[in-house]
Motif scaffolding. Structure first.
Motif, PDB file in Angstrom:
ATOM      1  N   UNK A 118     -11.382 -29.613  20.586  1.00 22.31           N
ATOM      2  CA  UNK A 118     -10.953 -29.522  21.982  1.00 22.31           C
ATOM      3  C   UNK A 118     -11.982 -30.126  22.931  1.00 22.31           C
ATOM      4  N   UNK A 119     -13.276 -29.867  22.673  1.00 20.56           N
ATOM      5  CA  UNK A 119     -14.316 -30.408  23.550  1.00 20.56           C
ATOM      6  C   UNK A 119     -14.424 -31.916  23.380  1.00 20.56           C
ATOM      7  N   UNK A 120     -14.309 -32.402  22.151  1.00 20.68           N
ATOM      8  CA  UNK A 120     -14.380 -33.846  21.912  1.00 20.68           C
ATOM      9  C   UNK A 120     -13.202 -34.564  22.568  1.00 20.68           C
ATOM     10  N   UNK A 121     -12.066 -33.865  22.724  1.00 20.99           N
ATOM     11  CA  UNK A 121     -10.884 -34.476  23.348  1.00 20.99           C
ATOM     12  C   UNK A 121     -11.003 -34.576  24.866  1.00 20.99           C
ATOM     13  N   UNK A 122     -11.983 -33.921  25.455  1.00 18.15           N
ATOM     14  CA  UNK A 122     -12.174 -33.990  26.909  1.00 18.15           C
ATOM     15  C   UNK A 122     -12.569 -35.413  27.279  1.00 18.15           C
ATOM     16  N   UNK A 151     -20.508 -41.357  32.729  1.00 16.70           N
ATOM     17  CA  UNK A 151     -19.637 -40.196  32.934  1.00 16.70           C
ATOM     18  C   UNK A 151     -20.391 -39.154  33.756  1.00 16.70           C
ATOM     19  N   UNK A 152     -19.740 -38.666  34.798  1.00 22.65           N
ATOM     20  CA  UNK A 152     -20.338 -37.611  35.623  1.00 22.65           C
ATOM     21  C   UNK A 152     -20.173 -36.266  34.914  1.00 22.65           C
ATOM     22  N   UNK A 153     -21.228 -35.459  34.837  1.00 23.45           N
ATOM     23  CA  UNK A 153     -21.143 -34.205  34.091  1.00 23.45           C
ATOM     24  C   UNK A 153     -20.303 -33.120  34.762  1.00 23.45           C
ATOM     25  N   UNK A 154     -20.100 -33.189  36.068  1.00 19.72           N
ATOM     26  CA  UNK A 154     -19.368 -32.140  36.777  1.00 19.72           C
ATOM     27  C   UNK A 154     -17.957 -31.940  36.260  1.00 19.72           C
ATOM     28  N   UNK A 155     -17.199 -33.025  36.135  1.00 15.58           N
ATOM     29  CA  UNK A 155     -15.816 -32.940  35.658  1.00 15.58           C
ATOM     30  C   UNK A 155     -15.776 -32.446  34.211  1.00 15.58           C
ATOM     31  N   UNK A 156     -16.711 -32.921  33.405  1.00 16.99           N
ATOM     32  CA  UNK A 156     -16.745 -32.526  31.992  1.00 16.99           C
ATOM     33  C   UNK A 156     -17.052 -31.038  31.862  1.00 16.99           C
ATOM     34  N   UNK A 157     -17.985 -30.527  32.664  1.00 16.14           N
ATOM     35  CA  UNK A 157     -18.315 -29.097  32.603  1.00 16.14           C
ATOM     36  C   UNK A 157     -17.137 -28.219  32.993  1.00 16.14           C
ATOM     37  N   UNK A 158     -16.345 -28.658  33.976  1.00 19.35           N
ATOM     38  CA  UNK A 158     -15.156 -27.896  34.360  1.00 19.35           C
ATOM     39  C   UNK A 158     -14.179 -27.811  33.199  1.00 19.35           C
ATOM     40  N   UNK A 163     -11.933 -24.778  28.351  1.00 18.08           N
ATOM     41  CA  UNK A 163     -11.767 -24.648  26.899  1.00 18.08           C
ATOM     42  C   UNK A 163     -12.399 -23.352  26.395  1.00 18.08           C
ATOM     43  N   UNK A 164     -13.603 -23.029  26.876  1.00 16.96           N
ATOM     44  CA  UNK A 164     -14.260 -21.795  26.415  1.00 16.96           C
ATOM     45  C   UNK A 164     -13.555 -20.546  26.936  1.00 16.96           C
ATOM     46  N   UNK A 165     -12.980 -20.616  28.133  1.00 18.07           N
ATOM     47  CA  UNK A 165     -12.220 -19.467  28.653  1.00 18.07           C
ATOM     48  C   UNK A 165     -10.983 -19.226  27.794  1.00 18.07           C
ATOM     49  N   UNK A 166     -10.330 -20.303  27.380  1.00 19.30           N
ATOM     50  CA  UNK A 166      -9.168 -20.175  26.495  1.00 19.30           C
ATOM     51  C   UNK A 166      -9.586 -19.608  25.134  1.00 19.30           C
ATOM     52  N   UNK A 175     -16.286 -10.965  23.593  1.00 19.25           N
ATOM     53  CA  UNK A 175     -16.629 -11.748  24.766  1.00 19.25           C
ATOM     54  C   UNK A 175     -17.375 -12.984  24.290  1.00 19.25           C
ATOM     55  N   UNK A 176     -17.198 -14.065  24.980  1.00 21.73           N
ATOM     56  CA  UNK A 176     -17.778 -15.329  24.559  1.00 21.73           C
ATOM     57  C   UNK A 176     -18.782 -15.791  25.605  1.00 21.73           C
ATOM     58  N   UNK A 177     -19.974 -16.108  25.144  1.00 28.07           N
ATOM     59  CA  UNK A 177     -21.013 -16.659  26.013  1.00 28.07           C
ATOM     60  C   UNK A 177     -21.319 -18.056  25.503  1.00 28.07           C
ATOM     61  N   UNK A 178     -21.134 -19.059  26.345  1.00 27.62           N
ATOM     62  CA  UNK A 178     -21.348 -20.448  25.935  1.00 27.62           C
ATOM     63  C   UNK A 178     -22.533 -21.041  26.673  1.00 27.62           C
ATOM     64  N   UNK A 179     -23.354 -21.752  25.928  1.00 29.42           N
ATOM     65  CA  UNK A 179     -24.472 -22.507  26.500  1.00 29.42           C
ATOM     66  C   UNK A 179     -24.228 -23.962  26.149  1.00 29.42           C
ATOM     67  N   UNK A 180     -24.228 -24.792  27.157  1.00 27.71           N
ATOM     68  CA  UNK A 180     -23.916 -26.205  26.971  1.00 27.71           C
ATOM     69  C   UNK A 180     -25.143 -27.035  27.302  1.00 27.71           C
TER      70      UNK A 180
END
Length: 193
Positions: A118-122, A151-158, A163-166, A175-180
């Protein structure tokens, strides 16, 4: 935000360092010419003497509390150090996580593969590598994401946040805690021949 383990390690090391520094300072200054400048409560040792001679040790052993106190302190310190050491060992996380629906479980490998796809498909993500660790009712996801050039990181982070919320909804009750960690792919260097 720091890991609790790192904070505990730093606290223990700082405390041990301060104790050793205080003891070393005392040993270094107790029998020197600096004894005149020390406070009156600071213990001193006469020249050529030891800190705890045989007579003083015999007097301490005459007290009933001495042996029990020394033994208890040694046991407590040993147990605390063993527990601290065991907490440092990497414990393999469970590969199957029970979900709220009866008889359902989630394989962490399947979640890892799905999140990677899912992240690679962004749009703007060149590649992604992630690790999932589970502890009690928490999933810790560490992602390393390489962005395509320009690529601007702002759009990618959104999009990654969506994806992580889903994924967190799918992994209920966890609960899920993600570090990017974001990096950019470099432009290929032009080669002139």
């Amino acid at each position: 935000m720091r890991q609790p383990r790192a904070t505990a390690n730093r606290t223990v090391l700082t405390t041990a360092g301060l104790i050793l520094l205080t003891g070393g300072t005392w040993l270094a200054t107790a029998g020197t010419s600096l004894t005149d400048r020390l406070p009156t409560w600071w213990p001193t040792v006469s020249e050529g003497d030891v800190l705890l001679n045989r007579e003083d040790l015999a007097q301490l052993r005459d007290h009933a509390w001495w042996t029990a106190t020394v033994s208890a302190a040694g046991i407590i310190i040993t147990v605390l150090l063993v527990l601290w050491f065991l907490s440092q060992l990497h414990i393999r996380t469970r590969s199957r996580l029970p979900l709220t629906a009866p008889g359902s479980e989630l394989h962490t490998r399947a979640l890892k593969d799905a999140l990677t796809r899912r992240v690679t498909a962004v749009n703007g993500v060149a590649r992604c590598h992630l690790h999932i660790h589970s502890r009690r009712r928490h999933l810790h996801v560490r992602m390393r994401v390489w962005l395509a050039p320009d690529t601007a990181p702002g759009h990618v982070l959104e999009r990654i946040h969506a994806v992580t919320a889903e994924a967190e909804q799918a992994a209920t009750p966890y609960t899920l805690e993600a570090r990017v960690r974001l990096s950019h792919e470099n432009h290929p260097a032009p080669h002139v021949r």
